[in-house]
Design an enzyme around this catalytic site. Sequence first.
Site, mmCIF file in Angstrom:
data_model
loop_
_atom_site.group_PDB
_atom_site.id
_atom_site.type_symbol
_atom_site.label_atom_id
_atom_site.label_comp_id
_atom_site.label_asym_id
_atom_site.label_seq_id
_atom_site.Cartn_x
_atom_site.Cartn_y
_atom_site.Cartn_z
ATOM 1 N N THR A 160 61.038 30.051 35.366
ATOM 2 C CA THR A 160 60.480 28.742 35.709
ATOM 3 C C THR A 160 60.994 27.611 34.835
ATOM 4 O O THR A 160 61.036 27.746 33.607
ATOM 5 C CB THR A 160 58.949 28.773 35.487
ATOM 6 O OG1 THR A 160 58.467 30.023 35.898
ATOM 7 C CG2 THR A 160 58.271 27.643 36.199
ATOM 8 N N ARG A 188 53.472 36.999 47.267
ATOM 9 C CA ARG A 188 53.091 36.930 45.846
ATOM 10 C C ARG A 188 53.195 35.480 45.340
ATOM 11 O O ARG A 188 54.161 34.784 45.602
ATOM 12 C CB ARG A 188 54.017 37.833 45.030
ATOM 13 C CG ARG A 188 53.744 37.843 43.528
ATOM 14 C CD ARG A 188 54.685 36.932 42.778
ATOM 15 N NE ARG A 188 54.554 37.051 41.320
ATOM 16 C CZ ARG A 188 55.071 36.198 40.458
ATOM 17 N NH1 ARG A 188 55.771 35.161 40.882
ATOM 18 N NH2 ARG A 188 54.910 36.361 39.171
ATOM 19 N N VAL A 189 52.173 35.047 44.631
ATOM 20 C CA VAL A 189 52.204 33.736 43.981
ATOM 21 C C VAL A 189 51.983 33.968 42.494
ATOM 22 O O VAL A 189 51.078 34.714 42.105
ATOM 23 C CB VAL A 189 51.096 32.809 44.553
ATOM 24 C CG1 VAL A 189 51.046 31.497 43.780
ATOM 25 C CG2 VAL A 189 51.338 32.544 46.037
ATOM 26 N N GLY A 190 52.812 33.356 41.667
ATOM 27 C CA GLY A 190 52.703 33.547 40.220
ATOM 28 C C GLY A 190 51.837 32.479 39.566
ATOM 29 O O GLY A 190 50.928 31.917 40.176
ATOM 30 N N ASP A 191 52.145 32.201 38.312
ATOM 31 C CA ASP A 191 51.344 31.272 37.519
ATOM 32 C C ASP A 191 51.643 29.800 37.805
ATOM 33 O O ASP A 191 50.790 28.933 37.591
ATOM 34 C CB ASP A 191 51.624 31.531 36.024
ATOM 35 C CG ASP A 191 53.120 31.401 35.705
ATOM 36 O OD1 ASP A 191 53.927 32.111 36.344
ATOM 37 O OD2 ASP A 191 53.478 30.584 34.843
ATOM 38 N N THR A 211 56.547 30.040 30.926
ATOM 39 C CA THR A 211 57.622 30.603 31.730
ATOM 40 C C THR A 211 57.643 32.100 31.475
ATOM 41 O O THR A 211 57.175 32.569 30.440
ATOM 42 C CB THR A 211 58.969 29.929 31.381
ATOM 43 O OG1 THR A 211 59.992 30.427 32.256
ATOM 44 C CG2 THR A 211 59.392 30.168 29.944
ATOM 45 N N GLY A 212 58.165 32.847 32.421
ATOM 46 C CA GLY A 212 58.200 34.298 32.270
ATOM 47 C C GLY A 212 57.328 34.975 33.301
ATOM 48 O O GLY A 212 57.083 34.433 34.390
ATOM 49 N N HIS A 213 56.844 36.139 32.932
ATOM 50 C CA HIS A 213 56.131 37.011 33.858
ATOM 51 C C HIS A 213 54.776 36.398 34.229
ATOM 52 O O HIS A 213 53.825 36.427 33.437
ATOM 53 C CB HIS A 213 55.948 38.359 33.177
ATOM 54 C CG HIS A 213 55.920 39.492 34.120
ATOM 55 N ND1 HIS A 213 57.024 40.238 34.437
ATOM 56 C CD2 HIS A 213 54.899 40.012 34.836
ATOM 57 C CE1 HIS A 213 56.690 41.175 35.299
ATOM 58 N NE2 HIS A 213 55.403 41.061 35.558
ATOM 59 N N GLY A 214 54.692 35.844 35.432
ATOM 60 C CA GLY A 214 53.543 35.037 35.810
ATOM 61 C C GLY A 214 52.215 35.760 35.729
ATOM 62 O O GLY A 214 51.186 35.161 35.385
HETATM 63 N N1 GLY Z 1 56.681 32.281 35.953
HETATM 64 C C1 GLY Z 1 57.030 32.270 37.300
HETATM 65 C C2 GLY Z 1 56.421 33.329 38.109
HETATM 66 O O1 GLY Z 1 56.049 34.375 37.598
HETATM 67 O O2 GLY Z 1 56.318 33.129 39.300
#
Ligand code: GLY
Length: 300
Positions: A160, A188-191, A211-214
Amino acid sequence: MTSPFLLSTWSFSEPILESEYPNLSAGCSALDAVEACVRNAEQDESIDSVGFGGLPDRNGNCTFDAMVMTSPSSSGAVCGIERHLHPVSIARLVMEKTNHTLLAGTLADDFADSHAMESANILAHTSEQKWESWKKRSRDTKPLAPFDHGHGQLFGSHDTIGTIALDSHGTLAGACSTSGMAWKVPGRVGDSPIVGHGLYVDPKRGAATGTGHGELISGVNGAFLVVDLMGRGATPLEAIHETLDRIVSCWDIKKEYQVAFIATTPEGKFAGGALRAGFKYAMCNSDGCIVKDPELVMLD
Ligand code: GLY
């Protein structure tokens, strides 16, 4: 008069900030500046997790999520955008033209149409080719944690873009945009489009973006937590440290996981921190623009 500055995740942001900083220092608003920076990343096909050029889901379809925010009472976001190249600008329309915070999926695309935003094919040919090759290799291959060598060179996928600006009037704004996790389960929707997860801005307490693993960021309401801790007296670095600590204590941290935050106080004291090595961020102020290593790396 405050000295304006821009902060943004990943080294690919540095040339973008450099091109937008003159407008900010000439008096453009923090909100205009963050939208312009993020639009630049959205149209850059070489950035493979934001906008055009973003990697698709398991079925080969690309979808975008984005948010803008200037205060707890002023934010807008979209998720699952399928037909428009600039989700950050649709997010701004949500903020400015509706009483809502988040619009989703094809109805969010329809909303953009109703505001005369041109629709487009958002799946780049290069992204389609990468999906074809992922499909042939193994559908179980997980995306690697991104590793930023600086100056836009990355190993693995990017993540991101989250951009924060402080303008000459002392106003804070933030924006973020992503095509989400590569090869995600469709839907799927992230952060990134959720207030307080991928981005939070509170004029009294500061601003943070992740940023990273949502899923890890969402699990602790990451950006909100960073800003809230700053509001209770923590420095940006202490607030990021405590938030990453919370993530480490809640999750079994796998090698493909990366999470990073950048944060600033309302006065412009800022820091960046990451779960593991390989994160960088960009900063521009009146002294120039630089790519910075995070002040904190938790693991490795
Ligand atoms: N940080 C972006 C996502 O996981 O979608």
